[in-house]
Design a protein around this motif. Sequence first.
Motif, PDB file in Angstrom:
ATOM      1  N   GLY A 175      17.388  -0.801  19.639  1.00 41.26           N
ATOM      2  CA  GLY A 175      18.224   0.159  18.991  1.00 41.26           C
ATOM      3  C   GLY A 175      17.901  -0.159  17.210  1.00 41.26           C
ATOM      4  O   GLY A 175      18.743   0.203  16.375  1.00 41.26           O
ATOM      5  N   VAL A 176      17.010  -0.989  16.945  1.00 41.75           N
ATOM      6  CA  VAL A 176      17.061  -1.404  15.571  1.00 41.75           C
ATOM      7  C   VAL A 176      15.625  -0.902  14.988  1.00 41.75           C
ATOM      8  O   VAL A 176      14.613  -1.073  15.359  1.00 41.75           O
ATOM      9  CB  VAL A 176      17.122  -2.906  15.322  1.00 41.75           C
ATOM     10  N   ASN A 177      15.757  -0.064  13.875  1.00 39.51           N
ATOM     11  CA  ASN A 177      14.689   0.449  13.354  1.00 39.51           C
ATOM     12  C   ASN A 177      14.377  -0.044  11.784  1.00 39.51           C
ATOM     13  O   ASN A 177      15.372   0.029  11.185  1.00 39.51           O
ATOM     14  CB  ASN A 177      14.885   2.081  13.183  1.00 39.51           C
ATOM     15  N   ILE A 178      13.226  -0.457  11.803  1.00 37.52           N
ATOM     16  CA  ILE A 178      12.991  -1.108  10.332  1.00 37.52           C
ATOM     17  C   ILE A 178      11.631  -0.161   9.866  1.00 37.52           C
ATOM     18  O   ILE A 178      10.478   0.325  10.544  1.00 37.52           O
ATOM     19  CB  ILE A 178      12.035  -2.441  10.510  1.00 37.52           C
ATOM     20  N   ASN A 179      11.800   0.663   8.549  1.00 33.99           N
ATOM     21  CA  ASN A 179      10.813   1.144   8.026  1.00 33.99           C
ATOM     22  C   ASN A 179      10.719   0.968   6.410  1.00 33.99           C
ATOM     23  O   ASN A 179      11.715   0.422   6.132  1.00 33.99           O
ATOM     24  CB  ASN A 179      11.290   2.761   8.036  1.00 33.99           C
ATOM     25  N   ASN A 180       9.552   1.286   5.826  1.00 34.79           N
ATOM     26  CA  ASN A 180       9.480   1.083   4.544  1.00 34.79           C
ATOM     27  C   ASN A 180       9.485   2.425   3.712  1.00 34.79           C
ATOM     28  O   ASN A 180       9.092   3.409   4.190  1.00 34.79           O
ATOM     29  CB  ASN A 180       8.172   0.333   4.050  1.00 34.79           C
ATOM     30  N   LEU A 181      10.050   2.414   2.619  1.00 30.83           N
ATOM     31  CA  LEU A 181      10.322   3.648   1.807  1.00 30.83           C
ATOM     32  C   LEU A 181       9.435   3.166   0.385  1.00 30.83           C
ATOM     33  O   LEU A 181       9.896   2.256  -0.225  1.00 30.83           O
ATOM     34  CB  LEU A 181      11.613   3.933   1.418  1.00 30.83           C
ATOM     35  N   LEU A 182       8.398   4.060   0.057  1.00 26.43           N
ATOM     36  CA  LEU A 182       7.425   3.852  -0.913  1.00 26.43           C
ATOM     37  C   LEU A 182       7.826   4.703  -2.171  1.00 26.43           C
ATOM     38  O   LEU A 182       7.212   5.779  -2.120  1.00 26.43           O
ATOM     39  CB  LEU A 182       5.991   4.072  -0.312  1.00 26.43           C
ATOM     40  N   PRO A 183       8.251   4.200  -3.151  1.00 27.67           N
ATOM     41  CA  PRO A 183       8.344   5.160  -4.381  1.00 27.67           C
ATOM     42  C   PRO A 183       7.137   5.039  -5.273  1.00 27.67           C
ATOM     43  O   PRO A 183       6.529   4.512  -5.580  1.00 27.67           O
ATOM     44  CB  PRO A 183       9.391   4.373  -5.105  1.00 27.67           C
ATOM     45  N   GLY A 184       6.983   6.649  -5.309  1.00 26.48           N
ATOM     46  CA  GLY A 184       5.960   6.862  -6.561  1.00 26.48           C
ATOM     47  C   GLY A 184       6.807   6.786  -7.700  1.00 26.48           C
ATOM     48  O   GLY A 184       7.797   6.061  -7.839  1.00 26.48           O
ATOM     49  N   ILE A 185       6.400   7.349  -9.056  1.00 28.46           N
ATOM     50  CA  ILE A 185       7.029   7.294 -10.073  1.00 28.46           C
ATOM     51  C   ILE A 185       8.561   7.863 -10.049  1.00 28.46           C
ATOM     52  O   ILE A 185       8.687   9.185  -9.763  1.00 28.46           O
ATOM     53  CB  ILE A 185       6.596   7.619 -11.430  1.00 28.46           C
ATOM     54  N   HIS A 186       9.609   6.917 -10.235  1.00 26.44           N
ATOM     55  CA  HIS A 186      11.019   7.563 -10.402  1.00 26.44           C
ATOM     56  C   HIS A 186      11.537   7.097 -11.437  1.00 26.44           C
ATOM     57  O   HIS A 186      11.195   6.422 -12.354  1.00 26.44           O
ATOM     58  CB  HIS A 186      11.886   6.851  -9.182  1.00 26.44           C
ATOM     59  N   ASP A 187      12.479   7.984 -12.120  1.00 25.33           N
ATOM     60  CA  ASP A 187      12.936   7.750 -13.492  1.00 25.33           C
ATOM     61  C   ASP A 187      14.163   7.043 -13.501  1.00 25.33           C
ATOM     62  O   ASP A 187      15.205   7.104 -13.406  1.00 25.33           O
ATOM     63  CB  ASP A 187      13.577   9.192 -13.894  1.00 25.33           C
ATOM     64  N   THR A 188      13.610   5.293 -13.735  1.00 22.34           N
ATOM     65  CA  THR A 188      14.515   4.491 -13.849  1.00 22.34           C
ATOM     66  C   THR A 188      14.194   3.535 -14.844  1.00 22.34           C
ATOM     67  O   THR A 188      13.032   3.809 -15.636  1.00 22.34           O
ATOM     68  CB  THR A 188      14.603   3.608 -12.267  1.00 22.34           C
ATOM     69  N   ASP A 189      14.870   2.479 -15.120  1.00 20.92           N
ATOM     70  CA  ASP A 189      14.506   1.640 -16.077  1.00 20.92           C
ATOM     71  C   ASP A 189      12.997   0.976 -15.827  1.00 20.92           C
ATOM     72  O   ASP A 189      12.446   0.607 -17.092  1.00 20.92           O
ATOM     73  CB  ASP A 189      15.442   0.355 -16.273  1.00 20.92           C
ATOM     74  N   ARG A 190      12.722   0.861 -14.742  1.00 11.07           N
ATOM     75  CA  ARG A 190      11.426   0.317 -14.247  1.00 11.07           C
ATOM     76  C   ARG A 190      10.348   1.155 -14.824  1.00 11.07           C
ATOM     77  O   ARG A 190       9.517   0.788 -15.473  1.00 11.07           O
ATOM     78  CB  ARG A 190      11.340   0.286 -12.830  1.00 11.07           C
ATOM     79  N   ALA A 191      10.681   2.319 -14.607  1.00 14.72           N
ATOM     80  CA  ALA A 191       9.729   3.555 -14.916  1.00 14.72           C
ATOM     81  C   ALA A 191       9.564   3.624 -16.519  1.00 14.72           C
ATOM     82  O   ALA A 191       8.484   3.576 -17.347  1.00 14.72           O
ATOM     83  CB  ALA A 191       9.969   4.852 -14.289  1.00 14.72           C
ATOM     84  N   ALA A 192      10.557   3.506 -17.163  1.00 17.25           N
ATOM     85  CA  ALA A 192      10.789   3.557 -18.638  1.00 17.25           C
ATOM     86  C   ALA A 192       9.862   2.324 -18.978  1.00 17.25           C
ATOM     87  O   ALA A 192       9.022   2.397 -19.939  1.00 17.25           O
ATOM     88  CB  ALA A 192      12.075   3.440 -19.093  1.00 17.25           C
TER      89      ALA A 192
END
Length: 259
Positions: A175-192
């Motif tokens: 009952g344990v699900n592991i998945n990955n979420l892959l960001p493209g460009i999002h407006d955060t300090d990292r993107a800046a």
Amino acid sequence: MDLNIKGKTALVCASSRGLGRGCAEALAEAGVDLVLNARGAQALEQTAQEIRDRWGVKVTTVAGDVSNEDDRAALIKAAQGVDILVNNAGGPPPGLWSDWNRDDFIKALDANMLAPIALMTALLPGMIDKGWGRVVNITSGSVKAPIPQLGLSNSARAGLTGYVAGTSRQVAPFGVNINNLLPGIHDTDRAASLDGGVSKAQNISVEDARAQRIATIPARRYGTAADFGAMCAFLCSDRAQFIVGQNILLDGGAVNATL
Ligand code: NAD
């Protein structure tokens, strides 16, 4: 849609701002109590208080670096028994293939591959015992389509992705699900900061660098932390029982691929 996770508890790493915070906000909106982490105590406390005030959930904080063993031990202690784990850490710096030595790779592996694996190793047994758990690893669109100047990130995240591909199939029967979420460009300090890198490399203004990067996205905008948090909360929800070991890209269509 009721995500049916009200009253559960989540550890969200690297969550005082940016995508981690987006995930924390969306989980709090769904009624999930939180253990929040980030390196700087002051920003972390402020975020925690804003989330308590806004959503009325319980929020505990553990300041520290997820790639540091002692800090991580404190985090694991505070997070014992969580139902949900969102793994996240800052991304490695950009550069050229010839810039990086062994130490640079070890640092990237520690933060973006070995820390999430250590947290899964510590917290999956509690989820398995309960027969319910969710893990979302924040990785990067660079897993699907390499970003040449982010070679450290491309490498470390590929390692984590391989680990998740196998491990998710081992824990799904419980009952344990592991998945990955892959960001493209999002407006955060990292993107800046990456906008700044493009501006410097091409000798153009930061505004022009941003416009140039937006032009590569069919949705013609950067993603937001709220866009990202909504998908994260869904993957952490009771509704996502049949989603196992997937790499879900959130990039406004930027990666030009059929699959
Ligand atoms: P951000 O710089 O805006 O936020 C980083 C957050 O992580 C802060 O709360 C910071 O305190 C915390 N943090 C950083 N390193 C940490 C560590 N070692 N231990 C604990 N806390 C730490 O970053 P973001 O844009 O939200 O990105 C999150 C992740 O997603 C990064 O790994 C980044 O490389 C990746 N990513 C981001 C984008 C994007 O466009 N924003 C795109 C692809 C991948």
